[in-house]
Design an enzyme around this catalytic site. Structure first.
Site, short mmCIF file in Angstrom:
data_model
loop_
_atom_site.label_atom_id
_atom_site.label_comp_id
_atom_site.label_asym_id
_atom_site.label_seq_id
_atom_site.Cartn_x
_atom_site.Cartn_y
_atom_site.Cartn_z
N ASP A 164 -5.36 -7.61 -7.06
CA ASP A 164 -5.16 -7.39 -5.82
C ASP A 164 -3.91 -6.54 -5.57
O ASP A 164 -2.82 -6.87 -6.06
CB ASP A 164 -4.82 -8.75 -5.15
CG ASP A 164 -6.15 -9.57 -5.11
OD1 ASP A 164 -7.41 -9.16 -4.61
OD2 ASP A 164 -6.06 -10.74 -5.57
N LEU A 165 -4.13 -5.38 -4.93
CA LEU A 165 -3.20 -4.21 -4.81
C LEU A 165 -1.76 -4.84 -4.11
O LEU A 165 -1.97 -5.65 -3.10
CB LEU A 165 -3.72 -3.23 -4.11
CG LEU A 165 -2.69 -1.89 -3.93
CD1 LEU A 165 -2.35 -1.31 -5.22
CD2 LEU A 165 -3.07 -0.94 -2.79
N ASP A 166 -0.63 -4.78 -4.99
CA ASP A 166 0.61 -5.12 -4.38
C ASP A 166 0.47 -6.79 -4.18
O ASP A 166 1.36 -7.20 -3.45
CB ASP A 166 0.85 -4.44 -3.29
CG ASP A 166 0.92 -2.89 -3.52
OD1 ASP A 166 1.23 -2.65 -4.58
OD2 ASP A 166 0.95 -2.18 -2.75
N GLU A 167 -0.43 -7.43 -4.67
CA GLU A 167 -0.20 -8.99 -4.35
C GLU A 167 -0.15 -9.67 -5.75
O GLU A 167 -0.13 -10.83 -5.79
CB GLU A 167 -1.75 -9.31 -4.01
CG GLU A 167 -2.13 -8.56 -2.70
CD GLU A 167 -1.53 -9.31 -1.36
OE1 GLU A 167 -0.70 -10.36 -1.60
OE2 GLU A 167 -1.99 -8.83 -0.27
N GLY A 215 0.97 -1.08 -0.08
CA GLY A 215 0.02 -0.10 0.02
C GLY A 215 0.93 1.27 0.01
O GLY A 215 1.97 1.39 -0.34
#
Lengths: 283, 283, 283, 283
Positions: free
Chosen positions: C226-229, C201
């Site tokens: 999925d953010l940064d995933e 994040g």
């Protein structure tokens, strides 16, 4: 900014820190950063770098420096006051390959290397456009073994015109004469494209390839008259494998060279490097 | 040896270094090593660690400490004098896996970790023979969630008997209660087998494998009541690839864990670590 | 050049390498480089990347690809032929900070990143001059949360015009919608300025500073919803200390970011990265 | 386990992988891992290491090896079949300093180094107790320049008795004669305590200190008759500073030495190292 750095070298004995810090306190100075090193607490040299802020430093410089003589005499000190507001004037020497020059210019533009680039001098025209786009004076001076004296005369004239205090050899592929070097003691930083003292001299990547090493490196160092033997400031390495041909080593090496040179230059500009014999103390 | 370390934390202001170094000089002390840190030169805290030698230190300790109170009051200091001749008494807690314990014992035998190992406490018998071969008292205390209170009571009794000042959790796989932790503030060092704050909690290698990271790590930190959230002392990483299964990560991780724990412990034993809030200053 | 890469994923079983290499031999191909990976030799997936040269490859492509269908059916393969002469068309997205963009442009000029940069898209005008100096089409598209849909529509129109196959987010500080991401599966590479999964994040350097970590890092990964995933391609770290403030972390981090992004992009361009679930295999 | 490794070196040409993999498939073998290297796709040598499992391998070995002769003749191969179930018999030579020996024994006990340690030979008695505690035959053979011939005769007799295939010089501080070395071509691994080719010969840490390097290293390599000039298997480095005295370099160096030697030995035991001229290919 009213910030200065005091660099001292003297025989080790009790009372040095006390004397210097009390001196600074009496001027209302606040010590921001301090690093010291005792080569040998019994009978060796003592080195200290103190960074301090001091109100109205610019108007009290000469007063401070004059008053300091008493302490320096008492402790038999070599010392220098360096002022952050005195931006150092530098010249960058470069040949055909521009990666080290580009890194320096980049970090300079970012504000990571605080210097005043007086000029770029090259025996190739490759860097000309880049220099001009940044409004840095560029001097193209073709060079080779046979005309070394004349070349260096021209270079030294330019360096004097621009009041250069630091020369950065950013992959400048000409050897400097003892005469030239003697004019700039501990003021010329070179990047050597090997992990010194391995592969001193020419063609280090080719020789690293032939030897089959598993790591290659680069070294930034002050230039002395002994080729690649000057005081080392910084070194770096990267892993390589049997898959890497000479061209791969050069490509990987370029990244090591540019960061190792940039770090060496940065520490010099921040007055963090003290030369002690053929070694450096990097505070 | 007549060597001590003075660790200070106080509000930043001009004159601290001057006062302290003059104080030491008046006792004939020579400053061997000094490191300082200003959290914020304007209005933050100032931290300093001075290592000094002083003739007849052992007989003048209490005199020095008492005299220092005047300075400490003036500058509103938190401070400690630590004496090199006061070898710290430690306890090592370990479970089944012995690699961290072995590294500590090894470096201790080498003279790299200077401590007096009062005892080894384990919830497994794996380490018993090793402890005995080195004449270190070994206590086998089976442990699990349900008997945590009784277990910790036994442990604390042993720790008191041996005057333990530092507890090293060398892959001890039981959680300590707040009660236990509160008895040893900043005196318990743990090795967590991940690069914190990634993979807090259990099974970090399994989770690293599932996430497909390209580097794995380990973290040594002081233990607080927030699991894996205490002040970090040291971290290390190694490269991994898709070829590495969970068992490979564990194997590679063992090497990181042992060196990261050993460095953290070493710096603590050398009084190099100052805890500031939830962070460490490592001088 | 008549060089291609064949990337295969299929259930593991004996005979795959034999079938593929015999197939290539029958076309007179020479295997230059080959890497393989068995997720689990008993019952898992098998992955292989073969780089081969083949006389008159450009005229025989469709013939080869058609003939390969028999093998691929037999072994139930997912596969792709990639041709070195098909230079990949890329778009670089950037915001205010240009260091990652500069690194990519630099390595591209050096010949280390072989791609055809179709355009640079930015929500800031900072990169405009740089893009123009290199004759790369530059699109300034102001962006914020509220106009995300319209912004992405414009962007996608441009991407289509330029036949973009790979989008590089070189510190582009806007979140992409699922709709946008779904158009480019495993074709968007982002650089996240932390060592994932730590500090997912916003504001990772600020949070790293607050946590007091001793190493900071960066991660290049494919973008998913999925953010940064998304699947991690490459990670790097550098050592920091208590001396480093947030600004220092950012400065050190910039160097990690640019090299980690450049390596990730390079491996993608060389068809070395196979996505397997949420992980990457990097050959 | 029914697992073997096939190591091949031959002139590069199309069809090698096809021939070998088809051969293995015909025995029902499954290729678990395969790595290859083309020194120069046009006219150079080709190297490949294939690890495969094969049902009933132990009973079909000689059959497989005999059948392979046809292929090996056709492609003019140097090759070897190595069987995982044939645990290699090793001898460890050591002098006074035990850190490398300890690391090897540790990783051996952990199952990370799979070998059968036939004996430990030393010119010091330091390791005796350690060897005996692990039931490894220990031979104390005092050594010096003047009795080199007699010493090596004794050593070779012991090595033969124990059927030793690999000799590990774990900081054995005696020079081996050409006669000795000639009996064990590419079967003696040494750890040199510098980053070769820097500081070839004696006292590398002292010379590193004098030179003022900023990184120190270690090198594991096969022993040839040219001192410290044999094929390099693995190298490692660590950062040092002006604070580090010779003793610090030695202490830091010990950690590099032990991991660099252990990795080199491990790769040899896994049949990952092919010697090509004076270089190694490490698969």
């Amino acid at each position: 900014k009213d910030v200065a750095r005091l660099l001292i070298k003297c025989p080790d004995q009790p009372g040095i820190v006390s004397a210097v810090s009390t001196f600074l306190m009496n001027y209302g100075a606040n010590i921001i950063e301090s690093s010291q090193y005792s080569a040998n607490p019994e009978g060796g040299n003592f080195f200290i770098r103190m960074e301090f802020s001091c109100p109205d430093l610019h108007t009290r410089r000469s007063d401070i420096e004059q008053s300091f003589q008493e302490i320096s005499t008492k402790f038999n000190m070599d010392y220098e006051f360096k002022y952050v507001s005195d931006i150092k004037k530098t010249a960058i020497f470069v040949s055909k390959e521009l990666h080290c020059l580009m890194e320096l210019l980049w970090e300079w533009q970012n504000g990571d290397l605080i210097m005043d680039i007086g000029c770029i001098i090259s025996n190739s025209e490759n860097a000309e456009q880049l220099a001009k786009s940044l409004n840095i004076p560029f001097y193209y001076i073709p060079a080779n073994k046979d005309i070394r004296m004349q070349v260096e005369e021209k270079q030294m004239r330019i360096l004097k015109e621009h009041d250069i205090e630091l020369i950065i050899l950013a992959r400048y592929m000409q050897i400097l004469t003892p005469n030239f070097v003697s004019h700039y003691p501990n003021q010329i930083i070179n990047i050597h494209h090997s992990f010194l003292p391995a592969f001193i001299g020419a063609r280090p990547y080719e020789r690293a390839y032939e030897r089959g090493v598993k790591l290659i490196g680069a070294t930034s160092h002050y230039v002395t008259n002994d080729l690649d033997e000057g005081p080392i400031i910084e070194q770096g390495v990267e892993r390589v494998s049997h898959h890497d041909k000479v061209d791969d080593l050069k490509r990987i090496g370029r990244n090591i060279e540019r960061s190792v040179l940039a770090r060496g230059v940065k520490w010099h500009l921040q007055d963090r490097v003290i030369v002690d014999g053929n070694k450096t103390i990097v505070f």
